[in-house]
Design an enzyme around this catalytic site. Sequence first.
Site, mmCIF file in Angstrom:
data_model
loop_
_atom_site.group_PDB
_atom_site.id
_atom_site.type_symbol
_atom_site.label_atom_id
_atom_site.label_comp_id
_atom_site.label_asym_id
_atom_site.label_seq_id
_atom_site.Cartn_x
_atom_site.Cartn_y
_atom_site.Cartn_z
ATOM 1 C CG HIS A 88 -1.799 1.026 1.161
ATOM 2 N ND1 HIS A 88 -1.805 2.278 1.309
ATOM 3 C CD2 HIS A 88 -3.349 1.024 0.765
ATOM 4 C CE1 HIS A 88 -3.049 3.016 1.195
ATOM 5 N NE2 HIS A 88 -3.827 2.178 0.861
ATOM 6 C CD GLU A 160 -5.539 1.550 -2.907
ATOM 7 O OE1 GLU A 160 -6.615 1.779 -2.295
ATOM 8 O OE2 GLU A 160 -4.551 2.092 -1.919
HETATM 9 P P1 13P Z 1 -9.979 5.973 0.218
HETATM 10 O O1 13P Z 1 -10.851 5.230 -0.178
HETATM 11 O O2 13P Z 1 -10.305 6.595 1.698
HETATM 12 O O3 13P Z 1 -9.347 7.176 -0.694
HETATM 13 O O4 13P Z 1 -8.679 5.240 0.570
HETATM 14 C C1 13P Z 1 -8.054 4.434 -0.339
HETATM 15 C C2 13P Z 1 -7.044 3.333 0.115
HETATM 16 O O5 13P Z 1 -6.153 3.751 0.368
HETATM 17 C C3 13P Z 1 -7.549 1.804 0.221
HETATM 18 O O6 13P Z 1 -6.540 1.156 0.515
#
Ligand code: 13P
Length: 250
Positions: A88, A160
Amino acid sequence: MGNWKLNFNVGEASIYLHKLQKKIANYRDIEVVVAPTSLCLQPLSLQLERSKIKLGAQNAFYQDFGAYTGEISFAELRGLVDYCIIGHSERRYIFHEDDKMIAKKVAACIRNKITPVLCIGETESERSFGETADVIKDQLLGGLSEIGVEDVPKVIVAYEPVWAISSTKDAKIATPDEIAEVVEIIRANLKEVYGADISENVPILFGGSVKPTNAGAYLTTPGINGLLIGGASLILEQFTDIIEIAKRVK
Ligand code: 13P
């Protein structure tokens, strides 16, 4: 998949999941996963024993045991969780994890029969310098570098973009077109290295400011198979709304 990050203690998490179980008692075809803090995993795994809701961890260390003060291992998580989030952006940028460490974690995860959710994504400045494709390629192939081709189909990739994560300063909302473009890059890299079959079948999640208002558009974005949800997964109504949308889209 809801990533709860550092939120909800054991009591809060347990109450939330009781309510969630009631709300989504009647669903098929989609998988609902929550990733609470490590301390919650043992009690919640008992609570969810006969539930359809699956558990994920947010992180673990790649050695199974030994002199690693403060760490927990994938070997300890074995049997407790079905998934673990790895790489992450918060682990990359706050805890300085690099692709080498992430690759070892992916391998340790698979060795312990847990499905890794390998997170990759460019920062705002990398995107503005036109480096997105290179960053995605490095993080994707770097993260997979410690496993053999036969294990690649056991991995889930989560795209992401750091600039779209709600806790990022001045976060922006990614458009389905922007996401589709990167998903194509991910699948093209997988195809080049591992072949068409693997490239088409590795599930790809999208994460970054997912809300009930945009979940439908993201779930119907070409090449996207699911969502990794931060903030909205902490609000029961929002998370259940997104699950309902996923059911409909499916
Ligand atoms: P948000 O949905 O709060 O933007 O976070 C995304 C995230 O980092 C999920 O791993």
